[in-house]
Design a protein around this motif. Structure first.
Motif, PDB file in Angstrom:
ATOM      1  N   ARG A  98       3.277  -0.835   8.697  1.00 40.62           N
ATOM      2  CA  ARG A  98       2.104  -1.979   9.234  1.00 40.62           C
ATOM      3  C   ARG A  98       0.873  -1.030   8.589  1.00 40.62           C
ATOM      4  O   ARG A  98      -0.417  -1.041   9.120  1.00 40.62           O
ATOM      5  CB  ARG A  98       2.303  -1.380  10.853  1.00 40.62           C
ATOM      6  N   GLY A  99       1.700  -0.365   7.285  1.00 40.01           N
ATOM      7  CA  GLY A  99      -0.033   0.149   6.381  1.00 40.01           C
ATOM      8  C   GLY A  99      -1.439  -1.055   6.417  1.00 40.01           C
ATOM      9  O   GLY A  99      -2.112  -0.170   6.962  1.00 40.01           O
ATOM     10  N   GLU A 100      -0.672  -2.003   6.080  1.00 34.79           N
ATOM     11  CA  GLU A 100      -2.099  -2.885   5.693  1.00 34.79           C
ATOM     12  C   GLU A 100      -2.836  -3.527   6.970  1.00 34.79           C
ATOM     13  O   GLU A 100      -3.760  -4.309   7.021  1.00 34.79           O
ATOM     14  CB  GLU A 100      -1.732  -3.860   4.520  1.00 34.79           C
ATOM     15  N   MET A 101      -1.896  -2.922   7.975  1.00 30.32           N
ATOM     16  CA  MET A 101      -2.715  -3.654   9.505  1.00 30.32           C
ATOM     17  C   MET A 101      -3.672  -2.509  10.174  1.00 30.32           C
ATOM     18  O   MET A 101      -4.052  -2.814  11.501  1.00 30.32           O
ATOM     19  CB  MET A 101      -1.807  -3.840  10.064  1.00 30.32           C
ATOM     20  N   SER A 132      -5.684   0.353  11.269  1.00 32.47           N
ATOM     21  CA  SER A 132      -7.255   0.105  11.886  1.00 32.47           C
ATOM     22  C   SER A 132      -7.559   1.446  11.606  1.00 32.47           C
ATOM     23  O   SER A 132      -6.758   2.320  11.725  1.00 32.47           O
ATOM     24  CB  SER A 132      -7.422  -0.614  12.758  1.00 32.47           C
ATOM     25  N   MET A 166       0.920  -1.311   0.076  1.00 30.60           N
ATOM     26  CA  MET A 166       0.149  -0.173   0.050  1.00 30.60           C
ATOM     27  C   MET A 166       1.027   1.205   0.294  1.00 30.60           C
ATOM     28  O   MET A 166       2.130   1.727   1.165  1.00 30.60           O
ATOM     29  CB  MET A 166      -1.061  -0.046   1.477  1.00 30.60           C
ATOM     30  N   ASP A 167       0.409   2.211  -0.523  1.00 27.93           N
ATOM     31  CA  ASP A 167       1.386   3.367  -1.048  1.00 27.93           C
ATOM     32  C   ASP A 167       0.736   4.273  -1.190  1.00 27.93           C
ATOM     33  O   ASP A 167      -0.289   5.272  -1.377  1.00 27.93           O
ATOM     34  CB  ASP A 167       2.089   3.310  -2.458  1.00 27.93           C
ATOM     35  N   HIS A 168       0.531   4.688   0.346  1.00 26.84           N
ATOM     36  CA  HIS A 168       0.021   6.538   0.610  1.00 26.84           C
ATOM     37  C   HIS A 168       0.909   7.979   0.435  1.00 26.84           C
ATOM     38  O   HIS A 168       2.012   7.581   1.797  1.00 26.84           O
ATOM     39  CB  HIS A 168       0.126   6.773   2.005  1.00 26.84           C
ATOM     40  N   ARG A 185       7.902 -11.135   6.907  1.00 28.06           N
ATOM     41  CA  ARG A 185       7.235 -10.201   6.737  1.00 28.06           C
ATOM     42  C   ARG A 185       7.074  -8.606   6.838  1.00 28.06           C
ATOM     43  O   ARG A 185       7.128  -7.684   5.536  1.00 28.06           O
ATOM     44  CB  ARG A 185       5.856  -9.898   8.090  1.00 28.06           C
ATOM     45  N   LYS A 190       9.130  -4.359   3.249  1.00 30.53           N
ATOM     46  CA  LYS A 190       8.298  -3.609   2.989  1.00 30.53           C
ATOM     47  C   LYS A 190       9.207  -2.282   2.749  1.00 30.53           C
ATOM     48  O   LYS A 190       9.735  -1.794   2.572  1.00 30.53           O
ATOM     49  CB  LYS A 190       7.764  -3.323   3.796  1.00 30.53           C
TER      50      LYS A 190
END
Lengths: 449, 318
Positions: B274-277, B279, B1-3, B102, B106
């Motif tokens: 932790r982008g995809e995790m 919340s 995920m790229d923000h 994991r 990244k």
């Protein structure tokens, strides 16, 4: 971490398998001596000794950062250990002096006494920390609030307070000023100073001390209720959280959510939850009681519709009523009865009335909420099919802590007292009558213009 | 995920708005009531941990008994039945490797770039160790059969001799060549060649002025970033890895706060690792609460974690 001292050559030593320091370069020998070791004796620096012995036991080459501290220095050494027959060869390849472990609040240690204290604000001037005298009167929710709001809540308005707030905004030294704390009328001497921070703006700190004398501008003001207004603002929020935790945990145990437990234990847990719920309601009531008894207690003047309030109350208590097979009838949506009163307080009164009706009515009966406009007033009534209120008790029932001889039903004897005080504060009245058929009819009257 | 930064801001605002919703409330309440049941390991984690463990035992066995290779390793069942494969420190090490795998995908580029730059560092210690770090990293990724070299000395020692003992039981006799191979393996092991040790050594030798880059995992890569946290807060390297990869983003945020990392940098690091995790609830809490968290309080909290870990790893030991 500061840069390590670059060693031109490693500092070496040898440790025997029984822990004795066999040989050591001068720096290591000195370190050992400072730790209480003697020549030919055990290596007295525990972190180094255990690393050496580990290497001997495992027969493995180790390479680790070792932290050593004594009363003089904090050190981080990079140590490489080579095991050989019956001994370990230590090579300290870096000798780094760590900065002393000063915490940012260490300078405040002497400030956290009963007669001194500090409030610290972050770069956005929100309350960050409080200790000692200055922490008194703060609620947990005050942390994170704007500093000017917090100080404005704690201290009486004065030129001195304004000057302090101005100095905070400008991040300049201020004071000493003498301020008066609202809740205990205590005079406090305050000084403010900016604290350099890592963010764009500096943070700010106010130090407090009990003032020896009252300032010239002070005149004796304030009422007994001001001084006593501690419960609702400070104690009630502090009590609600642990009570909430008790209820949640007890319900989990009582509901056997993590597996079955002995039936009597589950019942005890449900008792605990019920008792805590009662305490929680009492805390709410006492907070309200304190508020409504203040001389300056005021309510907002909202335009509300009583039928809407009635339907909301019925919705909120529908499950509780269903538990007792009680049906609640509410006014039709087409019947509009406007009133001028604070919505939240009206809801509170109605919840109390309908709650009482459910509590004191036999199972399987019905409750009616009726609203109407009569002259310049809006009326809403709660009618039940319970035993009713004898005529001689119809005033007594609104007195503080009056239970009419009942106990063990979860009531505190404050609900109706508070409800009537609220009704009066909104320019209305709360009364009880006999309903047709023998039940009770509580009528709340509110102005409609 | 790229923000990008703008997207981060938008996400955080949305998160802040929803931070007090009913799911958050339920999650908070459950975290109080069932602290250890909130994040059971997923099937993927269990599978990854099992295969890592299988690889390590297989590699050690092959090294000790090369003429008798089997799949799964012949000592596997015995080690499992004896309870050794469930020992806290071994499981902790394996789970840290799962977290490492994991997380490292990244920020691999940073690792390669910064470490390569350090090869030319004026301080010879740093330059030499950077070379060691690159070699250790390559060994970890590419060299099959050497998975055990990443183990801490104490754990490797224990595992090797357990495998030797299991082989003895299986064959019904002491095999001197196996014992000799075990001694050789241990003698050749050098802790300095481990990724963790090399990264930590680089951090140790760096000037304070150079260490700023280590706060940004995108620049420094995972291992140097973790080593910087480890050095700053006196944590074990693997402990930091597991905290960053925990089910909640709060531990990583608290670690960063305890190091005094400014909010904007902390949010970048959180989104990277932790982008995809992350919340919406966590994003909201971090957005509104990060600056309010007192650095000393964060340090005090992290201090308790090290004590809790030591207690956990010492469980059952005399």
């Amino acid at each position: 971490m500061s840069a390590p001292s670059k060693l031109l050559r490693p500092i070496c030593g040898e440790v025997a398998s029984d822990g004795r320091l066999l040989r050591a370069d001068e720096a290591l020998a000195r370190l050992n001596q400072r730790a209480g070791g003697v020549e030919g004796g055990l290596l007295a620096v525990p972190a180094l000794a255990s690393l050496a012995l580990l290497s001997i036991r495992l027969q493995m080459q180790l390479s680790r950062a070792v932290r050593v501290a004594d009363d003089a220095e904090n050190l981080e050494l990079w140590v490489e250990v080579q095991p050989e027959a019956g001994l370990a060869k230590l090579a300290i390849i870096s000798w780094q002096i760590l900065p002393p472990a000063v915490r940012s609040n260490d300078i405040m240690v002497d400030m956290s006494s009963a007669e001194t204290g500090m409030l610290r604000f972050d770069a956005a001037l929100r309350l960050l920390r409080a200790n000692g005298l200055a922490a008194q009167g703060l609620a947990p929710t005050d942390f994170g609030r704007s500093g000017s709001e917090v100080l404005g809540t704690l201290f009486e308005d004065s030129i001195e307070l304004e000057a302090l707030l101005e100095a905070m905004t400008d991040r300049i030294l201020a004071g000493p000023f003498v301020l008066i704390r609202k809740f205990d009328r205590q005079y406090m001497e305050v000084t403010g100073r900016p604290l350099p921070g890592t963010d764009a703006a500096d943070s700010y700190e106010c130090r407090f001390e009990l003032a020896a004398a009252k300032p010239a501008f002070v005149t004796e003001t304030g009422s007994v209720s001001d001084q006593a207004a501690l419960f609702g603002k400070h104690l009630a929020p502090a009590l609600r959280q642990p009570l909430g935790r008790i209820i949640a945990n007890a319900e989990t145990i009582g509901g056997e959510l993590q597996g079955p437990i002995r039936e009597n234990y589950a019942l005890y847990a449900r008792d605990i939850a019920n008792a805590a719920r009662h305490l929680s309601a009492l805390v709410d009531d006492l907070g309200d009681l304190e508020a409504v008894e203040r001389a300056d207690f005021k309510t907002a003047r909202d335009q509300i519709e009583l039928g809407d309030v009635a339907r909301r109350v019925a919705g909120l208590l529908a499950l509780k009523a269903a538990d007792h097979s009680i049906r609640i009838h509410t006014p039709a949506e087409s019947d509009k009865v406007p009133a001028i009163a604070e919505f939240r307080r009206t809801l509170q009164i109605m919840l109390n009335l309908v709650n009482n009706a459910i509590r004191y009515s036999p199972d399987g009966t019905e409750i009616w909420i009726q609203s109407e406009t009569v002259g310049g007033f809006a009326l809403v009534s709660v009618i039940d099919q319970g035993a009713g209120v004898p005529i001689e008790d119809r005033e007594k029932i609104f007195e503080k802590f009056e239970r009419l001889g009942r106990s063990g039903d979860g009531g505190s004897g404050l609900g109706l007292y508070i409800s009537r005080r609220l009704a009066l504060a909104m320019g209305g009245e709360l009364s009880v009558f006999e309903a047709e058929g023998g039940g009770a009819r509580f009528t709340l009257r509110l102005p409609n213009s | 995920m790229d923000h990008g930064p703008d997207q981060n801001d938008s996400l955080l605002k949305v998160g802040a708005d929803y931070a007090r919703d009913i799911h958050a409330l339920c999650a908070d309440v459950s975290a109080v009531i069932f602290p250890s049941a909130i994040s059971p390991p997923t099937d993927a984690m269990i599978n990854a941990a099992s295969s890592t463990l299988l690889e390590i035992i297989g590699d050690i066995e092959t090294r000790l008994s090369p003429w008798d290779q089997q799949s799964p390793p012949q000592t596997w069942e015995m080690l499992a039945r004896s309870g050794f494969l469930r020992e806290a420190e071994l499981i902790d090490f394996v789970l840290a490797r799962v977290s490492e795998d994991r997380l490292s995908v990244k920020c691999d580029d940073g690792m390669a770039t910064m470490t390569a730059r350090l090869l030319d560092h004026a301080d010879g210690n740093i330059a030499d160790t950077a070379q060691m770090l690159l070699a250790a990293e390559s060994l970890h990724r590419l060299a099959a059969g050497n998975s055990y070299l990443g183990m801490p000395a104490e754990l490797l020692h224990k595992t090797v001799w357990r495998v030797v003992a299991a082989l003895e039981v299986i064959h019904g006799t002491r095999q001197q060549d196996v014992v000799a191979a075990a001694r050789a393996l241990i003698a050749q092991y050098a802790e300095a060649n481990r990724i963790q040790a090399a990264a930590r050594k680089i951090v140790h030798f760096m000037d304070a002025s150079e260490q700023g880059e280590l706060l940004d995992p995108k620049v420094s890569g995972l291992q140097l970033h973790v080593a910087a946290i480890s050095a700053s807060l006196d944590f074990e390297h693997d402990h930091v890895l597991r905290l960053i990869d925990a089910s909640s983003s709060a531990p990583y945020a608290i670690l960063l706060r305890a190091m005094g990392v400014p909010k904007a940098k902390a949010i970048d690091a959180l989104f990277l690792l932790r982008g995809e995790m992350l919340s919406s609830r966590e994003a909201g809490i971090i957005d509104s609460g990060y600056d309010l968290l007192d650095i000393d309080a964060a340090k005090a909290e992290t201090g308790r974690w090290t004590a809790a870990r030591a207690h956990y790893l010492a469980f059952g030991q005399a």
